[in-house]
Write a protein that holds these residues in place. Sequence first.
Motif, PDB file in Angstrom:
ATOM      1  N   ARG A  12       0.828  -1.256  -0.143  1.00 52.48           N
ATOM      2  CA  ARG A  12       0.097   0.039  -0.152  1.00 52.48           C
ATOM      3  C   ARG A  12       0.879   1.125   0.024  1.00 52.48           C
ATOM      4  N   LEU A  13       2.001   1.272  -0.024  1.00 52.55           N
ATOM      5  CA  LEU A  13       2.799   2.390  -0.031  1.00 52.55           C
ATOM      6  C   LEU A  13       2.809   3.196  -1.216  1.00 52.55           C
ATOM      7  N   PRO A  14       2.926   4.495  -1.529  1.00 50.35           N
ATOM      8  CA  PRO A  14       2.959   5.002  -2.509  1.00 50.35           C
ATOM      9  C   PRO A  14       3.876   4.517  -3.693  1.00 50.35           C
ATOM     10  N   GLY A  15       3.367   4.412  -4.935  1.00 49.16           N
ATOM     11  CA  GLY A  15       4.103   3.990  -5.909  1.00 49.16           C
ATOM     12  C   GLY A  15       4.766   2.496  -6.018  1.00 49.16           C
ATOM     13  N   ALA A  16       4.331   1.630  -4.668  1.00 45.28           N
ATOM     14  CA  ALA A  16       4.916   0.164  -4.398  1.00 45.28           C
ATOM     15  C   ALA A  16       4.457  -0.546  -5.633  1.00 45.28           C
ATOM     16  N   VAL A  17       5.149  -1.513  -6.085  1.00 45.30           N
ATOM     17  CA  VAL A  17       4.911  -2.399  -7.119  1.00 45.30           C
ATOM     18  C   VAL A  17       5.437  -3.769  -6.631  1.00 45.30           C
ATOM     19  N   GLU A  19       6.029  -7.932  -7.272  1.00 41.62           N
ATOM     20  CA  GLU A  19       6.311  -8.814  -8.409  1.00 41.62           C
ATOM     21  C   GLU A  19       6.887 -10.082  -7.603  1.00 41.62           C
ATOM     22  N   THR A  20       6.719 -11.051  -8.376  1.00 40.84           N
ATOM     23  CA  THR A  20       7.097 -12.575  -7.851  1.00 40.84           C
ATOM     24  C   THR A  20       8.471 -12.587  -9.111  1.00 40.84           C
ATOM     25  N   LYS A  21       9.502 -12.626  -8.412  1.00 40.63           N
ATOM     26  CA  LYS A  21      10.683 -12.869  -9.082  1.00 40.63           C
ATOM     27  C   LYS A  21      11.585 -14.010  -8.554  1.00 40.63           C
ATOM     28  N   TRP A  22      12.478 -14.654  -9.429  1.00 34.34           N
ATOM     29  CA  TRP A  22      13.442 -15.703  -8.918  1.00 34.34           C
ATOM     30  C   TRP A  22      12.785 -16.892  -8.533  1.00 34.34           C
ATOM     31  N   GLY A  23      11.327 -17.169  -9.082  1.00 34.72           N
ATOM     32  CA  GLY A  23      10.666 -18.347  -8.589  1.00 34.72           C
ATOM     33  C   GLY A  23       9.890 -18.146  -7.598  1.00 34.72           C
ATOM     34  N   SER A  24      10.313 -17.740  -6.347  1.00 31.93           N
ATOM     35  CA  SER A  24       9.418 -17.602  -5.177  1.00 31.93           C
ATOM     36  C   SER A  24       9.477 -16.567  -4.304  1.00 31.93           C
ATOM     37  N   ASP A  25      10.060 -15.317  -4.698  1.00 31.69           N
ATOM     38  CA  ASP A  25      10.137 -14.312  -3.933  1.00 31.69           C
ATOM     39  C   ASP A  25       9.255 -13.059  -4.217  1.00 31.69           C
ATOM     40  N   LEU A  26       8.541 -12.562  -3.312  1.00 34.00           N
ATOM     41  CA  LEU A  26       7.722 -11.418  -3.542  1.00 34.00           C
ATOM     42  C   LEU A  26       8.807 -10.383  -3.358  1.00 34.00           C
ATOM     43  N   VAL A  27       8.821  -9.424  -4.346  1.00 37.63           N
ATOM     44  CA  VAL A  27       9.724  -8.256  -4.387  1.00 37.63           C
ATOM     45  C   VAL A  27       8.644  -6.840  -4.383  1.00 37.63           C
ATOM     46  N   PHE A  28       9.060  -6.116  -3.345  1.00 35.47           N
ATOM     47  CA  PHE A  28       8.383  -4.723  -3.217  1.00 35.47           C
ATOM     48  C   PHE A  28       9.427  -3.858  -3.572  1.00 35.47           C
ATOM     49  N   SER A  29       8.927  -3.001  -4.855  1.00 30.70           N
ATOM     50  CA  SER A  29       9.752  -1.768  -5.293  1.00 30.70           C
ATOM     51  C   SER A  29       8.937  -0.585  -5.538  1.00 30.70           C
ATOM     52  N   VAL A  30      10.007   0.450  -5.524  1.00 29.27           N
ATOM     53  CA  VAL A  30       9.173   1.847  -5.749  1.00 29.27           C
ATOM     54  C   VAL A  30      10.450   2.310  -6.973  1.00 29.27           C
ATOM     55  N   GLY A  31       9.838   2.989  -7.836  1.00 30.84           N
ATOM     56  CA  GLY A  31      10.633   3.508  -8.912  1.00 30.84           C
ATOM     57  C   GLY A  31      11.568   2.404  -9.457  1.00 30.84           C
ATOM     58  N   LYS A  32      11.263   0.944  -9.392  1.00 27.11           N
ATOM     59  CA  LYS A  32      11.955  -0.117  -9.854  1.00 27.11           C
ATOM     60  C   LYS A  32      13.266  -0.420  -9.236  1.00 27.11           C
ATOM     61  N   LYS A  33      13.122   0.182  -7.973  1.00 32.64           N
ATOM     62  CA  LYS A  33      14.345  -0.151  -6.655  1.00 32.64           C
ATOM     63  C   LYS A  33      13.676  -1.151  -5.739  1.00 32.64           C
ATOM     64  N   LEU A  95      10.000  -1.001   7.877  1.00 31.80           N
ATOM     65  CA  LEU A  95       9.814  -1.084   6.507  1.00 31.80           C
ATOM     66  C   LEU A  95       9.388   0.181   5.828  1.00 31.80           C
ATOM     67  N   GLN A  96       8.882   1.028   6.465  1.00 32.02           N
ATOM     68  CA  GLN A  96       8.564   2.315   6.087  1.00 32.02           C
ATOM     69  C   GLN A  96       9.738   2.992   6.049  1.00 32.02           C
ATOM     70  N   ALA A  97      10.831   2.783   6.895  1.00 35.21           N
ATOM     71  CA  ALA A  97      12.175   3.541   6.799  1.00 35.21           C
ATOM     72  C   ALA A  97      13.065   2.796   5.473  1.00 35.21           C
ATOM     73  N   LEU A 101      14.202   5.217   2.429  1.00 33.95           N
ATOM     74  CA  LEU A 101      15.700   4.990   2.135  1.00 33.95           C
ATOM     75  C   LEU A 101      15.939   4.998   0.491  1.00 33.95           C
ATOM     76  N   ILE A 102      14.908   4.176   0.134  1.00 31.37           N
ATOM     77  CA  ILE A 102      15.012   3.849  -1.392  1.00 31.37           C
ATOM     78  C   ILE A 102      14.433   4.942  -2.341  1.00 31.37           C
ATOM     79  N   PHE A 103      13.450   5.287  -1.533  1.00 34.44           N
ATOM     80  CA  PHE A 103      12.574   6.592  -2.370  1.00 34.44           C
ATOM     81  C   PHE A 103      13.360   7.898  -2.387  1.00 34.44           C
ATOM     82  N   SER A 104      14.409   8.022  -1.354  1.00 36.38           N
ATOM     83  CA  SER A 104      15.045   9.323  -1.294  1.00 36.38           C
ATOM     84  C   SER A 104      16.211   9.198  -2.294  1.00 36.38           C
TER      85      SER A 104
END
Length: 117
Positions: A12-17, A19-33, A95-97, A101-104
């Motif tokens: 639910r974080l702004p811009g969060a995407v 995706e399932t990657k590497w077979g079984s990992d849920l990856v949470f990204s913002v701005g592709k990071k 998690l917010q932090a 960090l990534i968003f910044s």
Amino acid sequence: MDFNLARDFCSRLPGAVVETKWGSDLVFSVGKKMFAVSWLRDDVLRNFSFKVEDQRFLEFTDRPHIVPAPYMARAKWIQVVDAMAMSDAEALELLQASYNLIFSRLTKKLQREITHE
């Protein structure tokens, strides 16, 4: 740390995407990071990894059931391997932090696009 609560929070974080990657990992990204990763096995989240402030990395990895995140420890990521290792409140704060960090590190233009979606 309720891994399902953490997943929902990250989603639910702004811009969060998510995706399932590497077979079984849920990856949470913002701005592709990436800002968090969770291992999904048999439809159950088994752990949660995320970035922490550099100066707090050793503080967390000295605690039971929190280890340097595989492949990401050099970037000061930790992995919570047991849900009992931290409270929900602490986990959501961290998690917010991690997200912050990534968003910044995103470009100012991309930050504006995400915050105005």
